[in-house]
Design an enzyme around this catalytic site. Structure first.
Site, PDB file in Angstrom:
ATOM      1  N   TYR A 155       0.919  -1.121   0.194  1.00 17.37           N
ATOM      2  CA  TYR A 155      -0.033  -0.017  -0.090  1.00 17.37           C
ATOM      3  C   TYR A 155       0.699   1.178   0.097  1.00 17.37           C
ATOM      4  O   TYR A 155       0.547   2.138  -0.635  1.00 17.37           O
ATOM      5  CB  TYR A 155      -0.954   0.121   1.322  1.00 17.37           C
ATOM      6  CG  TYR A 155      -2.219   0.653   1.072  1.00 17.37           C
ATOM      7  CD1 TYR A 155      -3.186   0.491  -0.053  1.00 17.37           C
ATOM      8  CD2 TYR A 155      -2.423   1.940   1.933  1.00 17.37           C
ATOM      9  CE1 TYR A 155      -4.291   1.499  -0.228  1.00 17.37           C
ATOM     10  CE2 TYR A 155      -3.585   2.912   1.718  1.00 17.37           C
ATOM     11  CZ  TYR A 155      -4.460   2.649   0.615  1.00 17.37           C
ATOM     12  OH  TYR A 155      -5.355   3.180   0.497  1.00 17.37           O
ATOM     13  N   LYS A 162      -3.179   8.482   2.629  1.00 23.26           N
ATOM     14  CA  LYS A 162      -4.414   8.212   3.480  1.00 23.26           C
ATOM     15  C   LYS A 162      -4.343   9.000   4.825  1.00 23.26           C
ATOM     16  O   LYS A 162      -5.099   9.342   5.416  1.00 23.26           O
ATOM     17  CB  LYS A 162      -4.769   6.947   3.514  1.00 23.26           C
ATOM     18  CG  LYS A 162      -5.383   6.512   2.213  1.00 23.26           C
ATOM     19  CD  LYS A 162      -6.499   7.072   1.484  1.00 23.26           C
ATOM     20  CE  LYS A 162      -7.121   6.239   0.332  1.00 23.26           C
ATOM     21  NZ  LYS A 162      -8.250   7.034  -0.424  1.00 23.26           N
TER      22      LYS A 162
END
Ligand code: NAP
Length: 265
Positions: A155, A162
């Site tokens: 990720y 995020k």
């Protein structure tokens, strides 16, 4: 009872029927909202137009969120079309595919900047542009993922983006609270979409989470849509600056192994 009767919602991030934003659009439509869609690249027009027709959406405009002039133009058109809006949905993110594989330490300067620009800064820019269209208050919802808090394989820079997005939610909520605008994020578990398939090993992630989450399954777009509905309707009127998890409970686990596996050892 329809929860969004008389409300107008502008939704960014519908790419196709698998998009989380499409799940949100369907839930809003079912509850009486008038919708506007914005998509990111001209090639998507052909895919988004039929979806807009399905929900009787008359406002469909392109906006590349890296361009201030696109943002200004889409909000000017929204002001002309809707007058005011009540809801803004930010359901978009991007990182170059090579940054979503291998080691985070290899992240390039340009990949980092682009991921943060599209996936986090765009929320700030869109909310700033939306504020004058929400003189009577409103609700903003964005989409985040658990990779902001914990390391999730591949990720990488999107996790950093995020984290910035979630912090931006809190700062925006504090700035806009006095004008009655609420800003929240939904942290969704993995869902098979175009964006998600850019993360190396995404299918493995789906299987891993589905086996271990307390509900022993993955979530879907409809479940995220219903949570956005709750947050953006009067049912969520006291909530701002929050990250709400729609992940079948996965984030509560300290040792993500199903108890039955422990019992076997
Ligand atoms: P998706 O259907 O591929 O949606 C991603 C959207 O981002 C697309 O509509 C894409 O539009 C848009 N986008 C990318 N760059 C853009 C730009 N420069 N300007 C405007 N739009 C741009 O995937 P999704 O999974 O529904 O993603 C929606 C949100 O949910 C993202 O923030 C994602 O990180 C988040 N999320 C997803 C999951 C998951 O597992 N799927 C889990 C948690 C959170 P174009 O293709 O037109 O550029």
């Amino acid at each position: 009872m329809k929860l969004l009767e008389g409300k107008k919602a502008l939704i960014f991030g519908i790419a196709n029927k698998h998009s989380i934003a499409w799940g949100i659009a369907q839930a809003f439509h079912e509850h009486g909202a008038e919708l506007g869609f914005s998509y990111g690249i001209p090639q998507l027009e052909k895919r988004v137009e039929p979806l807009a027709e399905e929900l009787d959406v008359r406002f469909v405009e392109m906006c590349d969120v890296t361009k201030d002039e696109d943002i200004a133009a889409v909000f000017q058109k929204a002001a002309d079309h809707f007058g005011q809006i009540d809801i803004l949905v930010h359901s978009l993110a991007f990182a170059p595919q090579e940054e979503l594989a291998g080691r985070f330490v290899e992240t390039s300067r340009s990949g980092f900047a682009l991921a943060l620009d599209i996936s986090a800064y765009s929320l700030v820019a869109l909310v700033r542009a939306a504020e004058p269209l929400m003189p009577n208050g409103g609700s903003v919802v964005t989409m985040t993922y658990y990779g902001s808090e914990k390391v999730v394989p591949h990720y990488n820079v999107m996790g950093v983006a995020k984290a910035a997005l979630e912090a931006s939610v809190r700062y925006l909520a504090a700035d806009l609270g006095p004008t009655g605008i609420r800003v929240n994020a939904i942290s969704a578990g993995p869902i098979k979409t175009l964006a998600a398939s850019g993360v190396a090993g995404f299918r493995k992630m789906l299987g891993y989470v589905g086996e271990r989450a307390p509900l022993r399954r993955n979530v879907n777009q409809e479940e995220v849509g219903r949570t956005a509905l709750w947050l953006c309707s009067d049912l969520g009127s006291g909530i701002t600056g929050e990250v709400v998890y729609v992940d079948a409970g996965y984030h509560i686990l300290g040792m993500p192994e199903p108890p039955e596996k422990w019992e076997q050892t």
